[in-house]
Design an enzyme around this catalytic site. Structure first.
Site, mmCIF file in Angstrom:
data_model
loop_
_atom_site.group_PDB
_atom_site.id
_atom_site.type_symbol
_atom_site.label_atom_id
_atom_site.label_comp_id
_atom_site.label_asym_id
_atom_site.label_seq_id
_atom_site.Cartn_x
_atom_site.Cartn_y
_atom_site.Cartn_z
ATOM 1 N N CYS A 198 0.723 -1.170 0.031
ATOM 2 C CA CYS A 198 0.020 -0.043 0.074
ATOM 3 C C CYS A 198 0.793 1.380 0.094
ATOM 4 C CB CYS A 198 -1.027 -0.249 1.087
ATOM 5 S SG CYS A 198 -1.674 -1.605 1.474
ATOM 6 N N HIS B 168 -3.820 6.174 -0.042
ATOM 7 C CA HIS B 168 -3.930 4.799 -0.273
ATOM 8 C C HIS B 168 -5.542 4.681 0.042
ATOM 9 C CE1 HIS B 168 -4.003 0.503 -0.094
ATOM 10 N NE2 HIS B 168 -4.242 0.648 1.407
ATOM 11 N N ASN C 146 -9.894 -2.386 -2.188
ATOM 12 C CA ASN C 146 -8.674 -1.914 -1.907
ATOM 13 C C ASN C 146 -7.795 -2.901 -2.736
ATOM 14 O OD1 ASN C 146 -6.076 -2.094 -0.720
ATOM 15 N ND2 ASN C 146 -6.879 -1.886 1.529
#
Lengths: 336, 77
Positions: free
Chosen positions: A118, A262, A292
């Site tokens: 990330c 992120h 995600n």
């Protein structure tokens, strides 16, 4: 060594695999959950999933092929390839070599994996910019790709709701000062704290997964996340890091047109946004249809904004990555 | 924020009907006191009192009163 050369990201492309994981499909086997609860907490409606025979290298290759097609950039001119991933096709050889071969990049290209998730994209932008500004290379192909469902499929429900698969490709080039249509890479800052390693981890994803096991007894690598610890890290460390970054960059919140963090999940992002007093209209949320996607969340959001011609000359973006390691990073991008 | 306000705020965060929680309520008896519930409590402490509570200390809290005391003793950023 400085040469006065500037590095800028000039094109971003993305690839989302065809498979879909809907909230309805997730809750089928978990009666305590509802689709509405998942969307309210995570901000996610759908995630993408690879086919069984589709791997990280394929995600990167598909994204890069789109980049070459959309930009018209000659692949023969690529000097260096970064692949940011924590889901390599295999540990050895590194997956960037598979991507080089799949894209038929010249064998004179330098290629390496960056084992970051990330936080990886701002890191890779900084490394690409440093190589360009030092005069060692002119054109860097920066791919991000993670087949994260490989880790999340067996994880507990809270993690399953978050992750999807995706790949992106960014062209980072040496540009003339003021070149139009480019995002000049400015201040870059980083952080690492390995004391948080156990809180975002796939414990059996490397050598520890099979040393001392027979092949058949080795467990399937599974993602483990300690949500409260990660949230605590975000509140304490990431928010202070962002505040320090903005101060060093001499940027007030209102001077930043796009905060692209992120895309962990909506709950965490909204808390960070309120804590940092960032107006909603300057804070990019790109989660609902992709989830995600680990290393790809920031460039996916950039590709989406770029496709809508959002970036205007004179605008500024601040990109912030944070996650497993713990690791964090930020990059300033100024559009010309 | 006083204790009564905290109890009301926790009810809201955990999506529990008003007037159900008391300081003596045992957390494990609450369906919504799961991993997401813990995050809601952390966010509440941070937003309302600018306090960060150690996740390991949340884990040893037994009642709503314990959470309140933890928040009071927490580290302000």
């Amino acid at each position: 060594m400085t040469t006065g050369r500037r590095a800028a990201l000039t094109h971003v492309a993305s690839y989302l695999p065809a498979g879909k994981i809907t909230n309805d499909s997730l809750v089928e086997n978990y009666p305590g959950w509802t689709s509405e609860k998942i969307e309210a907490k995570t901000g996610i409606r759908v995630r993408n999933r690879v086919a069984d025979d589709e791997f990280t290298s394929d995600l990167a290759i598909q994204a890069a092929e789109r980049l070459f097609e959309q930009s018209g950039f000659d692949r023969e001119q690529v000097d260096f390839l970064f692949l940011v991933t924590v889901t390599p096709d295999q540990i050895l050889p590194f997956t960037a070599s598979t991507v080089q071969n799949g894209l038929k990049l010249p064998t004179s290209v330098g290629a390496t994996d960056l084992s970051l998730a990330c936080s990886g994209y701002p890191y890779a932008l900084a490394m690409a910019a440093s190589m360009i500004e030092s005069g060692r290379v002119r054109n860097v192909l920066l791919c991000t790709a993670d087949r994260f469902t490989a880790y999340a499929d067996e994880a507990e429900m809270g993690s399953k709701t978050l992750f999807g698969d995706a790949g992106t490709a960014t062209l980072v080039q040496c540009v003339e000062p003021g070149a139009s249509g480019a995002g000049t890479i400015g201040l870059c800052r980083f952080g690492t704290d390995g004391s948080g390693a156990q809180h975002l981890i796939v414990p059996t994803s490397g050598i520890k997964g099979f040393v001392g096991h027979t092949t058949t007894s080795a467990s399937k690598p599974t993602f483990e996340m300690n949500g409260p610890e990660v949230f605590d890290f975000t509140i304490r460390t990431v928010s202070r890091f962002i505040a320090d970054f903005l101060a060093e960059a001499e940027l007030e919140v209102d001077a930043v047109d796009y905060f692209v963090f992120h895309q962990a999940n909506l709950f965490m992002l909204e808390h960070l946004r309120r804590r940092m007093k960032i107006p909603k209209e300057r804070f990019v949320i790109h989660l609902a249809e992709v989830g995600n996607t680990s290393s790809s969340t920031i460039p996916l959001a950039l590709a989406d904004l770029s496709a809508r011609n959002s970036f205007q000359p004179g605008q500024t973006a601040v990109l912030v990555g944070f996650g497993t390691g713990y690791s964090w990073s930020a990059t300033r991008v100024d559009f010309t | 924020m006083d204790r009564n306000q905290f109890v009301a705020a926790l009810e809201s965060a955990l999506q529990i009907d008003k007037g159900i929680l008391t300081p003596e309520t045992v957390l494990d008896s609450l369906e919504s006191w799961d991993s997401l519930g813990v995050l809601e409590f952390q966010a509440l402490a941070d937003e309302e009192l600018n306090v960060q509570v150690e996740p390991t200390e949340i884990g040893v809290c037994r009642t709503v009163e314990d959470l309140w005391k933890l928040m009071q003793a927490g580290e302000k950023s």
